[in-house]
Design an enzyme around this catalytic site. Structure first.
Site, PDB file in Angstrom:
ATOM      1  N   GLU A   1       9.508  -8.597   7.686  1.00  0.00           N
ATOM      2  CA  GLU A   1       7.984  -9.958   8.058  1.00  0.00           C
ATOM      3  C   GLU A   1       8.255 -10.880   6.696  1.00  0.00           C
ATOM      4  O   GLU A   1       7.509 -10.480   5.697  1.00  0.00           O
ATOM      5  CB  GLU A   1       6.862  -8.410   7.553  1.00  0.00           C
ATOM      6  CG  GLU A   1       6.078  -9.509   8.088  1.00  0.00           C
ATOM      7  CD  GLU A   1       4.864  -9.296   6.444  1.00  0.00           C
ATOM      8  OE1 GLU A   1       3.590 -10.269   6.351  1.00  0.00           O
ATOM      9  OE2 GLU A   1       5.326  -8.278   5.610  1.00  0.00           O
TER      10      GLU A   1
ATOM     11  N   ARG B   1      -9.266 -10.875   4.035  1.00  0.00           N
ATOM     12  CA  ARG B   1      -8.567 -10.479   5.378  1.00  0.00           C
ATOM     13  C   ARG B   1      -9.523  -9.650   6.182  1.00  0.00           C
ATOM     14  O   ARG B   1      -8.807  -9.744   8.409  1.00  0.00           O
ATOM     15  CB  ARG B   1      -7.223 -10.449   5.284  1.00  0.00           C
ATOM     16  CG  ARG B   1      -6.278 -11.577   4.515  1.00  0.00           C
ATOM     17  CD  ARG B   1      -5.336 -11.105   4.416  1.00  0.00           C
ATOM     18  NE  ARG B   1      -4.990  -9.271   3.284  1.00  0.00           N
ATOM     19  CZ  ARG B   1      -4.373  -8.850   2.499  1.00  0.00           C
ATOM     20  NH1 ARG B   1      -3.138  -8.997   3.158  1.00  0.00           N
ATOM     21  NH2 ARG B   1      -4.163  -7.984   2.305  1.00  0.00           N
TER      22      ARG B   1
ATOM     23  N   HIS C   1      -2.843  -9.995  11.175  1.00  0.00           N
ATOM     24  CA  HIS C   1      -3.925  -9.258  10.599  1.00  0.00           C
ATOM     25  C   HIS C   1      -3.968 -10.300   9.666  1.00  0.00           C
ATOM     26  O   HIS C   1      -4.811  -9.779   7.961  1.00  0.00           O
ATOM     27  CB  HIS C   1      -3.568  -7.971  10.144  1.00  0.00           C
ATOM     28  CG  HIS C   1      -2.652  -7.082   9.574  1.00  0.00           C
ATOM     29  ND1 HIS C   1      -0.362  -7.905   9.856  1.00  0.00           N
ATOM     30  CD2 HIS C   1      -2.100  -7.318   7.986  1.00  0.00           C
ATOM     31  CE1 HIS C   1      -0.072  -7.976   8.922  1.00  0.00           C
ATOM     32  NE2 HIS C   1      -0.737  -6.563   7.986  1.00  0.00           N
TER      33      HIS C   1
ATOM     34  N   HIS D   1       6.630  -1.144  -1.796  1.00  0.00           N
ATOM     35  CA  HIS D   1       5.767  -0.572  -2.174  1.00  0.00           C
ATOM     36  C   HIS D   1       5.458   1.217  -1.959  1.00  0.00           C
ATOM     37  O   HIS D   1       5.795   1.222  -0.653  1.00  0.00           O
ATOM     38  CB  HIS D   1       4.752  -0.976  -2.589  1.00  0.00           C
ATOM     39  CG  HIS D   1       4.154  -1.761  -1.832  1.00  0.00           C
ATOM     40  ND1 HIS D   1       4.234  -3.390  -2.065  1.00  0.00           N
ATOM     41  CD2 HIS D   1       3.460  -1.587  -0.883  1.00  0.00           C
ATOM     42  CE1 HIS D   1       3.834  -3.779  -0.671  1.00  0.00           C
ATOM     43  NE2 HIS D   1       3.272  -2.812  -0.680  1.00  0.00           N
TER      44      HIS D   1
ATOM     45  N   ASP E   1      -4.886  -1.430   1.709  1.00  0.00           N
ATOM     46  CA  ASP E   1      -4.438  -2.183   1.850  1.00  0.00           C
ATOM     47  C   ASP E   1      -4.302  -1.750   3.280  1.00  0.00           C
ATOM     48  O   ASP E   1      -3.238  -2.522   4.018  1.00  0.00           O
ATOM     49  CB  ASP E   1      -3.636  -2.829   1.539  1.00  0.00           C
ATOM     50  CG  ASP E   1      -2.475  -4.683   1.307  1.00  0.00           C
ATOM     51  OD1 ASP E   1      -3.603  -4.712   2.546  1.00  0.00           O
ATOM     52  OD2 ASP E   1      -1.531  -4.765   1.583  1.00  0.00           O
TER      53      ASP E   1
ATOM     54  N   ASP F   1       8.293  -4.233   6.123  1.00  0.00           N
ATOM     55  CA  ASP F   1       7.025  -5.416   5.381  1.00  0.00           C
ATOM     56  C   ASP F   1       7.816  -5.224   4.557  1.00  0.00           C
ATOM     57  O   ASP F   1       8.473  -5.210   3.311  1.00  0.00           O
ATOM     58  CB  ASP F   1       5.832  -3.664   5.396  1.00  0.00           C
ATOM     59  CG  ASP F   1       4.816  -4.649   4.478  1.00  0.00           C
ATOM     60  OD1 ASP F   1       4.137  -5.649   4.999  1.00  0.00           O
ATOM     61  OD2 ASP F   1       4.426  -4.787   3.003  1.00  0.00           O
TER      62      ASP F   1
ATOM     63  N   GLN G   1      -0.846  -0.665  -5.656  1.00  0.00           N
ATOM     64  CA  GLN G   1       0.470  -0.614  -4.825  1.00  0.00           C
ATOM     65  C   GLN G   1       1.789  -0.539  -5.672  1.00  0.00           C
ATOM     66  O   GLN G   1       1.758  -1.752  -6.398  1.00  0.00           O
ATOM     67  CB  GLN G   1       1.088  -1.230  -3.450  1.00  0.00           C
ATOM     68  CG  GLN G   1      -0.325  -1.614  -2.730  1.00  0.00           C
ATOM     69  CD  GLN G   1      -1.065  -2.282  -2.092  1.00  0.00           C
ATOM     70  OE1 GLN G   1      -1.381  -3.853  -2.477  1.00  0.00           O
ATOM     71  NE2 GLN G   1      -0.291  -2.902  -0.495  1.00  0.00           N
TER      72      GLN G   1
HETATM   73  C1  GLC Z   1       3.164  -7.666   4.258  1.00  0.00           C
HETATM   74  C2  GLC Z   1       1.323  -7.352   5.149  1.00  0.00           C
HETATM   75  C3  GLC Z   1       0.111  -6.791   4.551  1.00  0.00           C
HETATM   76  C4  GLC Z   1      -0.331  -6.129   2.960  1.00  0.00           C
HETATM   77  C5  GLC Z   1       1.452  -6.364   1.841  1.00  0.00           C
HETATM   78  C6  GLC Z   1       1.482  -5.765   1.030  1.00  0.00           C
HETATM   79  O1  GLC Z   1       2.512  -8.967   3.906  1.00  0.00           O
HETATM   80  O2  GLC Z   1       1.255  -7.477   6.355  1.00  0.00           O
HETATM   81  O3  GLC Z   1      -0.936  -6.948   4.842  1.00  0.00           O
HETATM   82  O4  GLC Z   1      -0.885  -6.637   2.338  1.00  0.00           O
HETATM   83  O5  GLC Z   1       2.448  -6.238   3.028  1.00  0.00           O
HETATM   84  O6  GLC Z   1       1.831  -4.418   1.447  1.00  0.00           O
END
Ligand code: GLC
Length: 632
Positions: free
Chosen positions: A309, A503, A378, A167, A124, A267, A235
């Site tokens: 985030e 993505r 991203h 995770h 990921d 994250d 994950q």
């Molecule tokens: C956040 C990241 C993304 C990822 C997700 C899981 O949103 O920006 O790219 O897939 O977390 O870790």
């Protein structure tokens, strides 16, 4: 002596925060078998982190607190870039060779996308971490990272890294031991013997990746149990209702802090607490965890800012800065995902009303906190703002979102955008959008048409989008490649580790001979690069762009044009943005904030003096034009 002084500082900070820490911890873990023990463990982690913090970073912590603008991350001289080390230049060591390039653009904060060990094909993009302390050998070593950090520091640049809190990869040692049946590690995750509790959970939980990873649980044949996997099946969600998990992750956070990380990107914090019967997002306990982390970092590594985030609805987003007595005591920074998505909304509709409808909520951001502002990153673009905001502008919410999806995938007649839908959920009708800034703004299509004026128009749209995100307040974060006009890259389809995730189409593989063209006059790359740089220069030179809570929206009397003032005692700045591909006029009077319209303005983009024409009383903005005005 030095040591003594810094111990006094630690003890003072610890004494000031211990009670609060305890209170927050108790709210989460009262009655837990090891509550007392784990709290002592947490305090010891903080003390140890401070003891181990290199002197140079302790000194930097103090310096960061003593600047004219406090906290340091409100500064208008900051600008970030997010990049994948391997796709940008190969290895960590080679990043050093490109710092001049970044600095020549005006970037001084480097966000290196996840670097820690992550299994290829199930990574990921690095967000499935199998070892939080070991740099993935694809990128280099920990020493390479430390050398790069030192180099950044010597250049007065800052480092941003991720902590993937929610995770781990299913290859992480904790996951391997859990799979092998060790109870201690099964308690690090959410394990279930049968479907009864998972089914309860599923009733309220949305799906993050409905196409590639439907559902929120994965069957683990070795242990004959279900494990919670909200993101991809590889994950595994950490179980923060176990205080040992919080302690273990806090140790990882300090490991990063003590490497010299200036901004830690947390994250997916919205997901870190789970409760059946809820969406398992934005729960109060998730906020408590963030508040504990903030207190802990404030004690041992106060120079490191925390960025949440949380890509969530505007009303939820604000809570990540803390609420009530914890207001301003949670995340220091958050992504302004709402503003980002609403700029894309305004660009498609040429109508700024939905964007304006959200500002009431966004303006509640506490002083001393700030945004990361951006147009692309991203991830995909989600249209997650409230229906109410769309209705406020007079649109039907469902039809409006359908229009946006059609527009950005180029299916709407006349749309110049070339994006792709991501995360299509057949059950709910939801979908998000993938694509680079350039392709979504029409450059891909314009190059196919090979028409200079169409190309010019696409570039104008890109710069308009960047301009608004650079001037609205917060740290601009450029996504690598956007400064040189990278288009969608469709080759991910041929890579089995990436083809399930579109993505990757907007995560470019940098071709340095293309980037060299940024220095060649007349090229598209040069136009985009120099315009981006010019925007950042303007931002750096005007103090009003520091994020001191000084944003006031203007009534432009024209739905196509958004405008705001960034106030400043000495030199307030008015910013105006025309989202329509036609000339538009707005009354000069809308800039009249103190009862008297200044006689002259300086417009910083075109570098010209403008004198309000009292007779016509209207100011013209050309197609996609923006103006940055200060009184002279
Ligand atoms: C956040 C990241 C993304 C990822 C997700 C899981 O949103 O920006 O790219 O897939 O977390 O870790």
């Amino acid at each position: 002596m030095q040591q003594e002084k810094s111990n006094i500082r630690l003890n003072e900070r610890l004494a000031a925060s211990r009670e609060l820490l305890k209170e927050l911890f108790r709210k989460l873990y009262a009655g837990h078998q090891y509550e007392e023990q784990e709290f002592e463990q947490l305090v010891n982690i903080i003390k140890r982190a401070f003891d181990q913090r290199p002197e140079v970073l302790k000194k930097r912590d103090l310096e960061k607190q003593s600047g004219e603008i406090n906290p340091w991350f409100l500064l208008h001289s900051l600008c970030g870039m997010s990049l994948y080390v391997d796709r940008f230049c190969g290895t960590l060591e080679k990043v050093n060779d490109h710092l001049d390039y970044l600095q020549s653009l005006g970037v001084n904060l480097v966000h290196l996308m996840p670097l820690f060990q992550s299994p290829e094909g199930e990574s990921d993009g690095g967000y499935a971490v199998s070892d939080f302390r070991k740099i993935d050998s694809r990128f280099g070593t920990l020493d390479d990272l430390l050398r790069l950090q030192k180099n950044l520091q010597d250049r007065d640049m800052y480092l941003m890294l991720d902590i993937v809190l929610n995770h781990t990869s299913h290859h992480h040692e904790w996951a391997r031991r859990a799979r092998a049946g060790e109870k201690k590690y099964q308690e690090f995750y959410y394990f279930f013997k049968d479907r009864s509790i998972p089914d309860e959970f599923e009733k309220g939980m949305p799906e993050v990746f409905p196409e590639s990873s439907p559902g929120n649980f994965t069957w683990i044949p070795e242990s004959e149990q279900w494990v919670m996997t909200v993101f991809h099946h590889y994950q595994w969600d950490l179980n923060f209702s176990n205080p040992a998990v919080l302690c273990a992750m806090l140790e990882n956070i300090f490991f990063y802090a003590n490497m010299g990380v200036d901004v830690l990107r947390i994250d997916a914090p919205a997901f870190i607490w789970k409760k059946p019967g809820t969406t398992c997002q934005n729960l109060p306990e998730a906020h408590l965890i963030l508040q504990i982390i903030k207190q802990a970092v404030q004690i041992a590594a106060p120079g490191m800012a925390l960025l949440g985030e949380a890509i969530v609805a505007p009303s939820e987003l604000m809570n990540y800065f803390g609420t009530d007595k914890m207001k301003g005591k949670e995340c220091d920074l958050a992504y302004n995902a709402t503003q980002m998505a609403l700029q894309w909304d305004a660009l498609a509709t040429a109508d700024t009303r939905v964007m304006l409808a959200a500002q009431h909520e966004l303006s509640k951001k506490p002083r001393g906190t700030s945004w990361i502002t951006y147009t692309r990153c991203h991830d995909d673009i989600g249209l997650g703002y409230e229906d109410e905001m769309i209705r406020f502008a007079g649109y039907d919410a469902y039809a409006h979102r359908t229009f946006l999806k059609n527009f950005y995938t180029g299916h709407y007649p006349g749309s110049p955008a070339r994006g792709t839908l991501f995360g299509v959920n057949e059950k709910t009708g939801d979908a998000r959008i993938s694509g680079t800034l350039a392709s979504l703004c029409g450059l891909e299509q314009a190059l196919l048409e090979n028409d200079d004026s169409v190309i010019e128009n696409a570039i104008c749209r890109m710069i308009l989008m960047q301009a608004m995100s650079f001037f609205i307040g917060g740290i601009p974060m450029i996504f690598y490649g956007d400064e040189a006009g990278y288009l969608n890259d469709y080759t991910f389809i041929t890579d089995p580790g990436k083809q399930y995730d579109n993505r990757w189409m907007h995560r470019p593989l940098i071709n340095w001979s293309k980037n060299e063209l940024t220095r060649v006059d007349g090229t598209i790359e040069n136009k985009i690069f120099t315009s981006t740089k010019k925007l950042l220069d303007i931002r750096k030179n005007l103090n009003a762009f520091a994020d001191t809570g000084n944003l006031y929206w203007l009534n432009t009397d024209n739905n196509h044009v958004a405008g705001f003032i960034r106030t400043d005692e000495m030199n307030p700045v008015c910013c105006l943005f025309n989202f329509k591909d036609k000339q538009n006029a707005i009354p000069w009077q809308c800039l009249n904030s103190k009862g008297k319209l200044p006689e002259k303005f300086f417009e910083h983009w075109n570098k010209e003096t403008v004198i309000p024409e009292r007779e016509s009383e209207m100011m013209n903005l050309e197609s996609y034009q923006f103006k940055i005005l200060t009184a002279v």
